[in-house]
Write a protein that holds these residues in place. Structure first.
Motif, PDB file in Angstrom:
ATOM      1  N   GLY A  93      64.328  30.577  -4.196  1.00  0.00           N
ATOM      2  CA  GLY A  93      62.903  30.555  -4.528  1.00  0.00           C
ATOM      3  C   GLY A  93      62.341  29.304  -4.323  1.00  0.00           C
ATOM      4  O   GLY A  93      61.015  29.366  -3.829  1.00  0.00           O
ATOM      5  N   ASP A 118      59.198  29.287  -1.850  1.00  0.00           N
ATOM      6  CA  ASP A 118      57.636  28.632  -2.274  1.00  0.00           C
ATOM      7  C   ASP A 118      57.295  27.626  -1.429  1.00  0.00           C
ATOM      8  O   ASP A 118      56.176  27.724  -1.084  1.00  0.00           O
ATOM      9  CB  ASP A 118      57.956  28.264  -3.691  1.00  0.00           C
ATOM     10  CG  ASP A 118      56.751  27.881  -4.437  1.00  0.00           C
ATOM     11  OD1 ASP A 118      55.867  28.763  -4.502  1.00  0.00           O
ATOM     12  OD2 ASP A 118      56.579  26.916  -4.906  1.00  0.00           O
ATOM     13  N   ARG A 137      69.854  39.857  -1.807  1.00  0.00           N
ATOM     14  CA  ARG A 137      70.568  41.154  -2.377  1.00  0.00           C
ATOM     15  C   ARG A 137      70.098  42.138  -1.427  1.00  0.00           C
ATOM     16  O   ARG A 137      70.395  43.295  -1.857  1.00  0.00           O
ATOM     17  CB  ARG A 137      70.052  41.364  -3.841  1.00  0.00           C
ATOM     18  CG  ARG A 137      70.591  40.361  -4.635  1.00  0.00           C
ATOM     19  CD  ARG A 137      70.117  40.760  -6.232  1.00  0.00           C
ATOM     20  NE  ARG A 137      70.847  42.299  -6.528  1.00  0.00           N
ATOM     21  CZ  ARG A 137      70.844  42.618  -7.732  1.00  0.00           C
ATOM     22  NH1 ARG A 137      69.641  42.538  -8.622  1.00  0.00           N
ATOM     23  NH2 ARG A 137      71.819  43.742  -7.847  1.00  0.00           N
ATOM     24  N   ARG A 138      69.389  41.903  -0.382  1.00  0.00           N
ATOM     25  CA  ARG A 138      69.285  42.895   0.657  1.00  0.00           C
ATOM     26  C   ARG A 138      70.456  43.290   1.447  1.00  0.00           C
ATOM     27  O   ARG A 138      71.343  42.334   1.475  1.00  0.00           O
ATOM     28  CB  ARG A 138      68.207  42.561   1.808  1.00  0.00           C
ATOM     29  CG  ARG A 138      66.842  41.921   1.234  1.00  0.00           C
ATOM     30  CD  ARG A 138      66.171  42.827   0.279  1.00  0.00           C
ATOM     31  NE  ARG A 138      65.405  44.009   0.772  1.00  0.00           N
ATOM     32  CZ  ARG A 138      64.957  45.158   0.509  1.00  0.00           C
ATOM     33  NH1 ARG A 138      64.715  45.088  -0.851  1.00  0.00           N
ATOM     34  NH2 ARG A 138      64.349  45.924   1.248  1.00  0.00           N
ATOM     35  N   GLU A 146      51.595  33.235  -4.953  1.00  0.00           N
ATOM     36  CA  GLU A 146      51.802  34.583  -5.128  1.00  0.00           C
ATOM     37  C   GLU A 146      52.677  35.186  -3.896  1.00  0.00           C
ATOM     38  O   GLU A 146      53.510  35.990  -3.915  1.00  0.00           O
ATOM     39  CB  GLU A 146      50.436  35.288  -4.963  1.00  0.00           C
ATOM     40  CG  GLU A 146      49.564  35.204  -6.396  1.00  0.00           C
ATOM     41  CD  GLU A 146      50.205  35.919  -7.445  1.00  0.00           C
ATOM     42  OE1 GLU A 146      50.737  36.985  -7.100  1.00  0.00           O
ATOM     43  OE2 GLU A 146      49.871  35.602  -8.397  1.00  0.00           O
ATOM     44  N   ASP A 187      56.169  34.102  -4.335  1.00  0.00           N
ATOM     45  CA  ASP A 187      56.851  35.044  -5.521  1.00  0.00           C
ATOM     46  C   ASP A 187      57.210  36.459  -4.861  1.00  0.00           C
ATOM     47  O   ASP A 187      58.547  36.911  -4.937  1.00  0.00           O
ATOM     48  CB  ASP A 187      55.980  35.160  -6.823  1.00  0.00           C
ATOM     49  CG  ASP A 187      55.677  33.994  -7.494  1.00  0.00           C
ATOM     50  OD1 ASP A 187      56.427  32.918  -7.416  1.00  0.00           O
ATOM     51  OD2 ASP A 187      54.994  33.760  -8.540  1.00  0.00           O
ATOM     52  N   MET A 188      56.300  36.768  -4.106  1.00  0.00           N
ATOM     53  CA  MET A 188      56.511  38.137  -3.544  1.00  0.00           C
ATOM     54  C   MET A 188      57.595  38.083  -2.537  1.00  0.00           C
ATOM     55  O   MET A 188      58.494  38.991  -2.459  1.00  0.00           O
ATOM     56  CB  MET A 188      55.042  38.530  -2.630  1.00  0.00           C
ATOM     57  CG  MET A 188      54.150  39.166  -3.571  1.00  0.00           C
ATOM     58  SD  MET A 188      52.878  40.101  -2.777  1.00  0.00           S
ATOM     59  CE  MET A 188      52.127  38.531  -1.934  1.00  0.00           C
ATOM     60  N   THR A 223      60.228  35.837  -2.518  1.00  0.00           N
ATOM     61  CA  THR A 223      61.230  35.666  -3.280  1.00  0.00           C
ATOM     62  C   THR A 223      61.811  37.095  -4.049  1.00  0.00           C
ATOM     63  O   THR A 223      62.926  37.258  -3.972  1.00  0.00           O
ATOM     64  CB  THR A 223      61.125  34.703  -4.290  1.00  0.00           C
ATOM     65  OG1 THR A 223      60.771  33.397  -3.667  1.00  0.00           O
ATOM     66  CG2 THR A 223      62.536  34.491  -4.944  1.00  0.00           C
ATOM     67  N   ALA A 224      60.979  37.763  -4.658  1.00  0.00           N
ATOM     68  CA  ALA A 224      61.003  39.032  -5.064  1.00  0.00           C
ATOM     69  C   ALA A 224      61.947  39.847  -4.210  1.00  0.00           C
ATOM     70  O   ALA A 224      62.668  40.852  -4.528  1.00  0.00           O
ATOM     71  CB  ALA A 224      60.033  39.515  -5.939  1.00  0.00           C
ATOM     72  N   TYR A 225      61.308  39.995  -2.917  1.00  0.00           N
ATOM     73  CA  TYR A 225      61.852  41.025  -1.785  1.00  0.00           C
ATOM     74  C   TYR A 225      63.214  40.693  -1.737  1.00  0.00           C
ATOM     75  O   TYR A 225      64.078  41.404  -1.638  1.00  0.00           O
ATOM     76  CB  TYR A 225      60.899  40.963  -0.747  1.00  0.00           C
ATOM     77  CG  TYR A 225      61.608  41.483   0.473  1.00  0.00           C
ATOM     78  CD1 TYR A 225      61.779  42.729   0.611  1.00  0.00           C
ATOM     79  CD2 TYR A 225      62.070  40.404   1.413  1.00  0.00           C
ATOM     80  CE1 TYR A 225      62.213  43.078   1.692  1.00  0.00           C
ATOM     81  CE2 TYR A 225      62.369  40.989   2.457  1.00  0.00           C
ATOM     82  CZ  TYR A 225      62.578  42.318   2.883  1.00  0.00           C
ATOM     83  OH  TYR A 225      63.346  42.755   3.791  1.00  0.00           O
ATOM     84  N   LEU A 241      65.432  39.175  -3.387  1.00  0.00           N
ATOM     85  CA  LEU A 241      66.289  39.355  -4.644  1.00  0.00           C
ATOM     86  C   LEU A 241      66.448  40.809  -5.034  1.00  0.00           C
ATOM     87  O   LEU A 241      67.278  41.170  -6.006  1.00  0.00           O
ATOM     88  CB  LEU A 241      66.013  38.386  -5.720  1.00  0.00           C
ATOM     89  CG  LEU A 241      66.001  36.940  -5.466  1.00  0.00           C
ATOM     90  CD1 LEU A 241      65.458  36.227  -6.691  1.00  0.00           C
ATOM     91  CD2 LEU A 241      67.164  36.473  -5.314  1.00  0.00           C
ATOM     92  N   THR A 242      65.671  41.593  -4.465  1.00  0.00           N
ATOM     93  CA  THR A 242      65.694  43.247  -4.853  1.00  0.00           C
ATOM     94  C   THR A 242      66.588  43.797  -3.660  1.00  0.00           C
ATOM     95  O   THR A 242      66.453  43.908  -2.764  1.00  0.00           O
ATOM     96  CB  THR A 242      64.413  43.729  -4.841  1.00  0.00           C
ATOM     97  OG1 THR A 242      63.523  42.928  -5.709  1.00  0.00           O
ATOM     98  CG2 THR A 242      64.436  45.044  -5.203  1.00  0.00           C
TER      99      THR A 242
END
Length: 216
Positions: A96, A100, A155-156, A196, A199-200, A202-204, A206-207
């Motif tokens: 992250g 960032d 995690r992809r 933003e 964050d987007m 990093t979220a992608y 980690l998903t």
């Protein structure tokens, strides 16, 4: 038979510290004029006056205005590469933190004279586009290098492809912000927008992707 497009010869690099300082002053003056008045209104005489040098001093280094613009493009792209590299070196040591730092560095690097930078790449032909492509490749390499210690957190199903997608999305968003009429301007607005974007991204990363979810 297709003919190779003609390219302006490289300008004469300074060999002495004094000459290098003069060149830096000339390029800074050219950037200031072009960013306020536009490339078309920038003249060798105007740059010489702003830089405090004789017109002949510029012509001893550059054959014409196009060669000066090529040098200006090179200077701006090199500066962006150096800035992003430095920000990634000091990023928080996490996935992250890297994403960032990358988002903030990209957005800030486009903020300086934002209207000039897209104009340089759009209107100066193949050579500028090729140089811009090399910078994009270098920025991508810098991100991969900085993120390498944390790829195990991704995690992809294909971490390398996911990082590539995130890098492209961030670069596209930052470039788009520099040309849109309602761009995020001002330090606080840019900071929020970069937050933003980071964050987007990093979220992608980690998903888990949908294909993996469907298979389980």
């Amino acid at each position: 038979m297709n003919e190779e497009p003609q390219r302006p010869a490289a300008y004469r690099e300074p060999q002495q510290a004094r000459s290098a300082a003069t060149l830096a002053r000339v390029l800074r003056a050219a950037e200031e004029i072009a960013s306020t008045s536009g490339l078309e209104d920038m003249t060798i005489a105007g740059v010489a006056q702003r830089a405090g040098v004789a017109v002949g001093t510029i012509y001893r280094r550059f054959e014409d205005k196009e060669q000066l613009i090529s040098a200006l493009t090179e200077r701006m792209l090199e500066r962006r590469e150096e800035y992003v590299a430095e920000q990634l070196r000091t990023a928080e040591p996490s996935l992250g933190g890297v994403m960032d730092a990358y988002a903030h560095a990209l957005l800030q690097s486009f903020a300086d004279h934002s209207s000039l930078f897209p104009e340089l790449l759009r209107t100066r032909g193949t050579r500028s586009l090729e140089r811009g492509a090399r910078t994009i490749t270098e920025l991508h390499r810098l991100l991969l290098e900085a993120a390498a210690p944390y790829t195990g957190q991704i995690r992809r199903s294909d971490p390398e492809a996911a990082l590539d997608a995130a890098a492209r999305a961030l670069l596209g968003a930052c470039f788009h912000n520099s040309v849109r009429p309602d761009a995020a301007t001002g330090e606080e607005a840019r900071r929020r927008y970069a937050d933003e974007l980071g964050d987007m991204a990093t979220a992608y990363l980690l998903t888990p992707d949908r294909r993996r979810n469907a298979a389980t």
